[in-house]
Design an enzyme around this catalytic site. Structure first.
Site, short mmCIF file in Angstrom:
data_model
loop_
_atom_site.label_atom_id
_atom_site.label_comp_id
_atom_site.label_asym_id
_atom_site.label_seq_id
_atom_site.Cartn_x
_atom_site.Cartn_y
_atom_site.Cartn_z
CE LYS A 121 31.94 -20.10 -21.19
NZ LYS A 121 31.99 -19.14 -20.09
CE LYS A 202 21.23 -26.25 -21.85
NZ LYS A 202 22.10 -25.27 -21.55
CE LYS A 205 23.60 -16.49 -25.75
NZ LYS A 205 22.92 -17.18 -24.66
P1 ADP Z 1 22.81 -20.49 -24.26
O1 ADP Z 1 23.01 -21.97 -24.13
O2 ADP Z 1 21.80 -20.13 -25.29
O3 ADP Z 1 24.13 -19.76 -24.45
P2 ADP Z 1 23.01 -19.55 -21.58
O4 ADP Z 1 24.11 -20.52 -21.32
O5 ADP Z 1 23.37 -18.09 -21.68
O6 ADP Z 1 22.21 -19.99 -22.89
O7 ADP Z 1 21.90 -19.76 -20.48
C1 ADP Z 1 21.31 -18.76 -19.68
C2 ADP Z 1 20.38 -19.44 -18.70
O8 ADP Z 1 19.33 -20.14 -19.40
C3 ADP Z 1 21.08 -20.50 -17.84
O9 ADP Z 1 20.53 -20.47 -16.53
C4 ADP Z 1 20.74 -21.80 -18.53
O10 ADP Z 1 20.76 -22.89 -17.65
C5 ADP Z 1 19.34 -21.52 -19.07
N1 ADP Z 1 19.14 -22.29 -20.32
C6 ADP Z 1 19.72 -22.03 -21.52
N2 ADP Z 1 19.33 -22.92 -22.45
C7 ADP Z 1 18.50 -23.79 -21.81
C8 ADP Z 1 17.76 -24.94 -22.23
N3 ADP Z 1 17.79 -25.36 -23.48
N4 ADP Z 1 17.02 -25.58 -21.32
C9 ADP Z 1 16.95 -25.15 -20.05
N5 ADP Z 1 17.61 -24.07 -19.59
C10 ADP Z 1 18.38 -23.39 -20.45
#
Ligand code: ADP
Ligand code: TRP
Length: 338
Positions: A121, A202, A205
């Site tokens: 981060k 991947k 957001k």
């Molecule tokens: P972001 O990457 O958009 O910030 P988060 O880290 O808040 O998303 O992820 C929230 C949940 O969704 C977690 O359990 C994460 O593993 C899952 N997740 C987020 N993006 C993906 C993805 N592209 N493929 C599979 N799982 C995902």
């Protein structure tokens, strides 16, 4: 007197950060599994909106409030059943912050210094603060306070669960080796750990490459249109292995539909007509819209009736809080604070 806790055999727990609009990566990587687990362990699924955690990076009160509401509405619209699963705000259970302190005092600096999420981060430009550094302690408290037996998460969160295991062991061996209060949790990876985004990275957001779950109409068409493809002319064979549209279509297809789609791709044709990326994108847009149509209607109802959402959040927090209080009281007794 230290009490041994009376936890049920299975208790599922997971947290969702209210940090922006939920997308297909969140749905297939996390939410779908959370909803399936409520059928497997009715009454023992605890899902919370990690609003305390969000404070480590989000400093806009209005945006935070809106995001929390959005996560709650999204889960309920997609089928979270308040009879089977608890959905609550993390901050409605302040006991987690109390346990966070107790855990902080048995957690070595070295453990947190190994944390890859903090380093990532900060490397991505997030301003470091103490909360961001001790984030895994709060997360361990979230898990341990309910005596959770397993935690469905994405790969990026596995280290945090390992930390929670270590903290449970440190606490128990320090204060109550003969009658452990805290249960060591296990993690459970989702069956779809990787959903690619519009650019093939991947979906996230932070990369601006998402397809929001509830995007519809022209906006959805435009977003799907942005999926990067190569310049194969219409009617030439397409490679499903490398196509980003195909990778997303896969998520919406059963085996038969997938086999059929693959034939169209390899032939560059469907029922005697040329088939190309444009058709595949159109199909994807239709699949997204129809998969979430029912949830979309429910979402609109909930958006118009926020009081219904609030009733669920509060009732769930009340049940969660009672359990959390029991664990924290046992921990306080174990440390000598009672
Ligand atoms: P972001 O990457 O958009 O910030 P988060 O880290 O808040 O998303 O992820 C929230 C949940 O969704 C977690 O359990 C994460 O593993 C899952 N997740 C987020 N993006 C993906 C993805 N592209 N493929 C599979 N799982 C995902
Ligand atoms: N850190 C998790 C994420 O970013 C959210 C979270 C907070 C969590 N507390 C938790 C997940 C406890 C599982 C268990 O996705």
């Amino acid at each position: 007197m230290v009490r041994t806790m009376d936890y049920p055999e299975h208790r599922v727990l997971s947290g969702v950060q209210p940090s922006g609009t939920l997308h297909l990566g969140n749905y297939f990587g996390a939410i779908e599994q959370h909803l399936a687990l409520q059928e497997q362990y009715p009454g023992e699924c605890f899902y919370f909106i990690a609003d305390y955690h969000a404070l480590t990076s989000l400093k806009d009160a209005e945006a935070l409030r809106a995001n929390v509401q959005d996560v709650a509405v999204t889960y309920l619209a997609l089928g979270l059943d308040p009879e089977k699963a608890l959905l609550f705000r993390q901050s409605d259970v302040p006991e987690v912050t109390e346990l966070t302190w107790l855990l902080s005092c048995v957690t070595g600096m070295g453990l947190l210094e190994r944390g890859t999420s903090y380093k990532d981060k900060v490397a991505r430009g997030l301003k470091s603060n103490v909360g961001l550094f001790t984030y895994p302690v709060l997360m361990a408290a979230d898990i341990l306070v309910y005596g959770s037996s397993f935690v469905p998460v994405g790969k990026d969160q596995v280290q945090h669960i390992e930390f929670a295991q270590d903290m449970a062991t440190h606490f128990n061996t320090t204060y109550c080796p003969d009658a452990p209060v805290l249960r060591r949790p296990e993690w459970k990876l989702s069956k779809t750990p990787y959903v690619p985004g519009l650019d093939g990275q991947k979906m996230s957001k932070s990369y601006g490459n998402t397809i929001p779950i509830f995007e519809t109409g022209k906006k959805l068409k435009k977003t799907v249109g942005r999926i990067e493809t190569d310049s194969t002319p219409l009617g030439d064979p397409l490679d499903p292995e490398t196509c980003r549209v195909f990778a997303l279509l896969k998520l919406f297809c059963d085996d038969d539909a997938l086999a059929e789609l693959e034939t169209w791709y390899r032939a560059g044709a469907r029922e005697g007509e040329k088939f190309g990326y444009g058709h595949a994108k159109l199909l994807l847009g239709e699949k997204i819209a129809s998969r979430f149509a029912e949830a979309q209607a429910k979402r609109e109802h909930l958006l118009a009736h926020p009081e219904e959402v609030e009733v669920h959040l509060r009732a769930a927090a009340e049940r969660a809080r009672k359990i959390a209080r029991g664990t924290v009281d046992a921990c306080l007794a174990a440390c000598g604070l009672r």
